[in-house]
Design an enzyme around this catalytic site. Structure first.
Site, PDB file in Angstrom:
ATOM      1  N   GLY A   1       0.773  -1.246   0.000  1.00  0.00           N
ATOM      2  CA  GLY A   1       0.000   0.000   0.000  1.00  0.00           C
ATOM      3  C   GLY A   1       0.798   1.285   0.000  1.00  0.00           C
ATOM      4  O   GLY A   1       0.330   2.314  -0.476  1.00  0.00           O
TER       5      GLY A   1
ATOM      6  N   ASP B   1       0.551   3.182   4.596  1.00  0.00           N
ATOM      7  CA  ASP B   1      -0.512   3.832   3.828  1.00  0.00           C
ATOM      8  C   ASP B   1      -1.612   4.350   4.741  1.00  0.00           C
ATOM      9  O   ASP B   1      -2.019   5.500   4.654  1.00  0.00           O
ATOM     10  CB  ASP B   1      -1.066   2.879   2.748  1.00  0.00           C
ATOM     11  CG  ASP B   1      -1.533   1.524   3.287  1.00  0.00           C
ATOM     12  OD1 ASP B   1      -1.388   1.253   4.501  1.00  0.00           O
ATOM     13  OD2 ASP B   1      -2.055   0.726   2.486  1.00  0.00           O
TER      14      ASP B   1
ATOM     15  N   ASP C   1      -5.494   2.031  10.763  1.00  0.00           N
ATOM     16  CA  ASP C   1      -6.915   1.767  11.021  1.00  0.00           C
ATOM     17  C   ASP C   1      -7.053   1.421  12.509  1.00  0.00           C
ATOM     18  O   ASP C   1      -7.120   2.312  13.340  1.00  0.00           O
ATOM     19  CB  ASP C   1      -7.328   0.626  10.079  1.00  0.00           C
ATOM     20  CG  ASP C   1      -8.807   0.342  10.082  1.00  0.00           C
ATOM     21  OD1 ASP C   1      -9.595   1.248  10.377  1.00  0.00           O
ATOM     22  OD2 ASP C   1      -9.191  -0.802   9.765  1.00  0.00           O
TER      23      ASP C   1
ATOM     24  N   PHE D   1     -14.255   2.780   3.697  1.00  0.00           N
ATOM     25  CA  PHE D   1     -13.175   2.063   3.030  1.00  0.00           C
ATOM     26  C   PHE D   1     -12.645   2.916   1.888  1.00  0.00           C
ATOM     27  O   PHE D   1     -13.379   3.272   0.979  1.00  0.00           O
ATOM     28  CB  PHE D   1     -13.643   0.697   2.522  1.00  0.00           C
ATOM     29  CG  PHE D   1     -12.494  -0.221   2.277  1.00  0.00           C
ATOM     30  CD1 PHE D   1     -11.891  -0.885   3.336  1.00  0.00           C
ATOM     31  CD2 PHE D   1     -11.974  -0.386   1.007  1.00  0.00           C
ATOM     32  CE1 PHE D   1     -10.794  -1.706   3.124  1.00  0.00           C
ATOM     33  CE2 PHE D   1     -10.875  -1.206   0.785  1.00  0.00           C
ATOM     34  CZ  PHE D   1     -10.289  -1.864   1.848  1.00  0.00           C
ATOM     35  N   VAL D   2     -11.371   3.255   1.972  1.00  0.00           N
ATOM     36  CA  VAL D   2     -10.790   4.152   0.969  1.00  0.00           C
ATOM     37  C   VAL D   2      -9.801   3.398   0.080  1.00  0.00           C
ATOM     38  O   VAL D   2      -9.155   2.436   0.519  1.00  0.00           O
ATOM     39  CB  VAL D   2     -10.109   5.378   1.629  1.00  0.00           C
ATOM     40  CG1 VAL D   2     -11.158   6.276   2.272  1.00  0.00           C
ATOM     41  CG2 VAL D   2      -9.062   4.963   2.651  1.00  0.00           C
TER      42      VAL D   2
ATOM     43  N   ARG E   1      -5.129   0.594  -6.899  1.00  0.00           N
ATOM     44  CA  ARG E   1      -3.902   1.204  -6.356  1.00  0.00           C
ATOM     45  C   ARG E   1      -3.399   2.328  -7.260  1.00  0.00           C
ATOM     46  O   ARG E   1      -2.710   3.235  -6.801  1.00  0.00           O
ATOM     47  CB  ARG E   1      -2.788   0.155  -6.216  1.00  0.00           C
ATOM     48  CG  ARG E   1      -3.060  -0.922  -5.184  1.00  0.00           C
ATOM     49  CD  ARG E   1      -1.789  -1.724  -4.921  1.00  0.00           C
ATOM     50  NE  ARG E   1      -2.039  -2.988  -4.235  1.00  0.00           N
ATOM     51  CZ  ARG E   1      -2.145  -3.134  -2.919  1.00  0.00           C
ATOM     52  NH1 ARG E   1      -2.056  -2.088  -2.127  1.00  0.00           N
ATOM     53  NH2 ARG E   1      -2.349  -4.327  -2.386  1.00  0.00           N
TER      54      ARG E   1
END
Ligand code: IMP
Ligand code: MG
Length: 172
Positions: free
Chosen positions: A41, A97, A100, A149-150, A162
Site C-alpha cells: 500500500g 498507507d 486503522d 473504506f478508501v 492502487r
C-alpha cells in the site's frame, strides 16, 4: 464496477506530501536515514515522499500480509519479505498507507525497535482515528479520514485501484 468517489484530490495529496517532506526534514535527526515502506500500500506515497527529501537516504521495504479475515485486522502480520539491509544504528522512517485499528503498525514498530535502530519515526498517509484499538505513535500524518473504506494512491480493494491518482471512497 463502481468508480470510487473522490475524497482527497491528487492536487491536495501533492500539496500535503510536500509539507510532510518539510516536517520530516526538520524533525528527523541528522544521520544515515533508511526509509522503510510497507508493501504494497505505501509504494505510491513513498515514491512521492522521498522525492521531497534532500538528504542521503536509502530505501527498503517490508512485505506484510495480515493473517485471517482480510477485513478485520488481527494485528498479527506475516512478514512475506523482510528488509534487505540491517537498520542497527540508523535513523529509520517507517512509511504506512493507512492506520486503522493501529494493530499492524504497532506490530511493525515493535519488530523494527527490536533491531536497535538509532531512532524510529513513523509517517502514515491516512488515519481513521475512530477505529483505533491500540494507542500507536504516528509522528507524521497526511490526512484523517472518516470510517469508510478508501482506495487509490496505493491503497487497494481486492488488489485493484492502487493506480488511482486520488483517494476515493469505495462503496460496494
Ligand atoms: P490496522 O492493523 O487495522 O491498522 O490495519 C492497517 C492495514 O489495513 C493497512 O495497512 C491497510 O493495508 C489496511 N486497511 C485499513 N483500512 C483500509 C482502507 O480503508 N482501505 C484500504 N486498506 C485499508
Ligand atoms: Mg497496508
Amino acid at each position: 464496477m463502481n468508480r470510487p468517489v473522490e475524497l482527497i484530490s491528487a492536487a491536495a495529496i501533492a500539496g500535503r506530501v510536500l509539507e510532510l517532506g518539510r516536517e520530516i526534514e526538520a524533525r528527523v535527526p541528522e544521520g544515515p536515514l533508511t526509509v522503510v515502506g510497507v508493501l504494497r500500500g505505501a509504494f505510491v506515497f513513498m515514491a512521492d515522499l522521498v522525492r521531497t527529501m534532500d538528504r542521503p537516504i536509502t530505501c527498503d521495504f517490508l512485505g506484510v500480509r495480515s493473517y485471517g479475515d482480510a477485513t478485520v485486522s488481527s494485528g498479527v502480520v506475516e512478514i512475506t519479505s523482510d528488509l534487505g539491509t540491517a537498520i542497527s544504528g540508523r535513523q529509520v522512517l517507517l512509511i504506512e498507507d493507512i492506520v486503522d485499528t493501529g494493530l499492524t503498525l504497532k506490530y511493525l514498530q515493535d519488530l523494527l525497535y527490536a533491531r536497535n535502530p538509532e531512532g524510529l519515526m513513523t509517517c502514515a498517509l491516512l488515519s481513521k482515528p475512530s477505529r483505533r484499538k491500540i494507542d500507536v505513535k504516528v509522528d507524521f500524518l497526511g490526512f484523517e479520514v472518516p470510517d469508510e473504506f478508501v482506495v487509490g494512491y496505493g491503497l487497494d480493494a481486492g488488489q485493484l485501484y492502487r493506480n488511482l491518482p486520488f483517494i476515493g471512497v469505495f462503496k460496494l
